[in-house]
Write a protein that holds these residues in place. Sequence first.
Motif, PDB file in Angstrom:
ATOM      1  N   PRO A  68       1.071  -1.290  -0.074  1.00  0.00           N
ATOM      2  CA  PRO A  68      -0.392  -0.061   0.538  1.00  0.00           C
ATOM      3  C   PRO A  68       0.602   1.493  -0.031  1.00  0.00           C
ATOM      4  CG  PRO A  68      -0.913  -1.226   2.025  1.00  0.00           C
ATOM      5  CD  PRO A  68       0.466  -1.551   1.022  1.00  0.00           C
ATOM      6  N   THR A 156     -14.764   3.390  -4.746  1.00  0.00           N
ATOM      7  CA  THR A 156     -14.091   3.759  -4.339  1.00  0.00           C
ATOM      8  C   THR A 156     -12.945   4.520  -5.469  1.00  0.00           C
ATOM      9  OG1 THR A 156     -13.644   1.804  -5.406  1.00  0.00           O
ATOM     10  CG2 THR A 156     -14.209   2.211  -3.004  1.00  0.00           C
ATOM     11  N   PRO A 181     -16.483  -1.146   1.472  1.00  0.00           N
ATOM     12  CA  PRO A 181     -15.733  -0.184   2.098  1.00  0.00           C
ATOM     13  C   PRO A 181     -16.513   0.192   4.197  1.00  0.00           C
ATOM     14  CG  PRO A 181     -15.937   0.990  -0.136  1.00  0.00           C
ATOM     15  CD  PRO A 181     -16.979  -0.213  -0.070  1.00  0.00           C
ATOM     16  N   SER A 208      -8.161  -4.927   1.891  1.00  0.00           N
ATOM     17  CA  SER A 208      -7.516  -4.320   2.519  1.00  0.00           C
ATOM     18  C   SER A 208      -8.643  -3.840   3.886  1.00  0.00           C
ATOM     19  CB  SER A 208      -7.361  -2.641   1.562  1.00  0.00           C
ATOM     20  OG  SER A 208      -8.589  -2.701   1.314  1.00  0.00           O
ATOM     21  N   VAL A 210      -8.565  -0.468   6.581  1.00  0.00           N
ATOM     22  CA  VAL A 210      -8.159   1.710   7.074  1.00  0.00           C
ATOM     23  C   VAL A 210      -7.472   0.356   8.551  1.00  0.00           C
ATOM     24  CG1 VAL A 210      -9.253   2.509   8.228  1.00  0.00           C
ATOM     25  CG2 VAL A 210     -10.334   1.853   6.388  1.00  0.00           C
ATOM     26  N   ALA A 224      -4.001   2.237   4.735  1.00  0.00           N
ATOM     27  CA  ALA A 224      -4.772   0.939   4.070  1.00  0.00           C
ATOM     28  C   ALA A 224      -3.735   0.596   4.665  1.00  0.00           C
ATOM     29  CB  ALA A 224      -4.943   1.524   2.745  1.00  0.00           C
ATOM     30  N   GLU A 226      -2.387  -3.927   3.104  1.00  0.00           N
ATOM     31  CA  GLU A 226      -3.013  -5.182   2.400  1.00  0.00           C
ATOM     32  C   GLU A 226      -2.700  -6.607   4.050  1.00  0.00           C
ATOM     33  OE1 GLU A 226      -3.723  -4.957  -0.002  1.00  0.00           O
ATOM     34  OE2 GLU A 226      -2.086  -3.979  -1.797  1.00  0.00           O
ATOM     35  N   CYS A 259     -11.374  -1.545   4.425  1.00  0.00           N
ATOM     36  CA  CYS A 259     -10.666   0.525   3.255  1.00  0.00           C
ATOM     37  C   CYS A 259     -11.440   0.166   2.045  1.00  0.00           C
ATOM     38  CB  CYS A 259      -9.325  -0.054   3.617  1.00  0.00           C
ATOM     39  SG  CYS A 259      -8.919   1.880   2.395  1.00  0.00           S
ATOM     40  N   VAL A 260     -10.609  -0.896   1.457  1.00  0.00           N
ATOM     41  CA  VAL A 260     -11.634  -0.341  -0.882  1.00  0.00           C
ATOM     42  C   VAL A 260     -12.277  -1.971  -1.124  1.00  0.00           C
ATOM     43  CG1 VAL A 260     -10.269  -0.352  -2.710  1.00  0.00           C
ATOM     44  CG2 VAL A 260      -9.542   0.465  -1.333  1.00  0.00           C
TER      45      VAL A 260
END
Length: 271
Positions: A68, A156, A181, A208, A210, A224, A226, A259-260
């Motif tokens: 990230p 996103t 997300p 991903s 947060v 972010a 992984e 996150c994503v």
Amino acid sequence: MSETPMVQHPGPTEAARVSALPCRAVHRRVTLPAGATLFEAMTEAADGAGAWFDLTDLPVEKLTFVRPATSPDDRHVAWYSAETELRDAVIERAGAHLGRRDGAAFAHIHGMWRTEDGACHAGHLLAEKTVLSTDHTVDVWLLEGAMLETAPDAETEFTLFRPVATGPVDSPNAVLGAIRPNEVIEDGIEKCAAVTDLSVSAVKGLGSFVGTRLQGQPALTDIATEVLLLGNRAEGAISVGLEGAPVRGELAARANRVCVTFEVLLLSQAE
């Protein structure tokens, strides 16, 4: 829950926070051949089907990955780092979703790998730029009735995997899903599982968070990280942020938000 961080994406928030389809997952042991790229080997093994691969102790001649990184613009919450290339490494643990992009095979892989000098790295592996050094046997779950396919995502502004139906499903034993997300990962998994009445015994997944919060360890606080789920709660997860070494452990309960995106394969029984 209020202490669990959230992220603001540029586009409109979709009402449905998961996409999920029942499917059938058929477990196989397959040998990936030396000299092939990891992408070529997985594509050949899957023979056109969607699939999940467990990659464990896999020796590679060359390995290319990204981590990230902060976004270069104001339209994405995060981005990817420059590529890192390693020689003579071992993929200690990785998971791979194999699906489709623009009608062709496409792989999404997260994991952890180690070089001969003992240095440990983790992130998003580029299968087409990773070359196997020996024949190696791995576990794969071939999917019937559903697979992951990429499509633009307005929320996103990334192109993301989503499950699509590929045909009728006789006796489904799994669920293929994508979680949006800010969903707490446990809630997202439960929403995916709710499309069937199957009991879930193993969760294969990557995506991903947060940040990442593991039990008994300092939190990763990057916007972010992984993440690879290792199959069940006892095994936990591997995660890496923008900098520093990867971490591994059991996820702190209800403390990690997507996150994503997060892509999961929920199995009704572990093999």
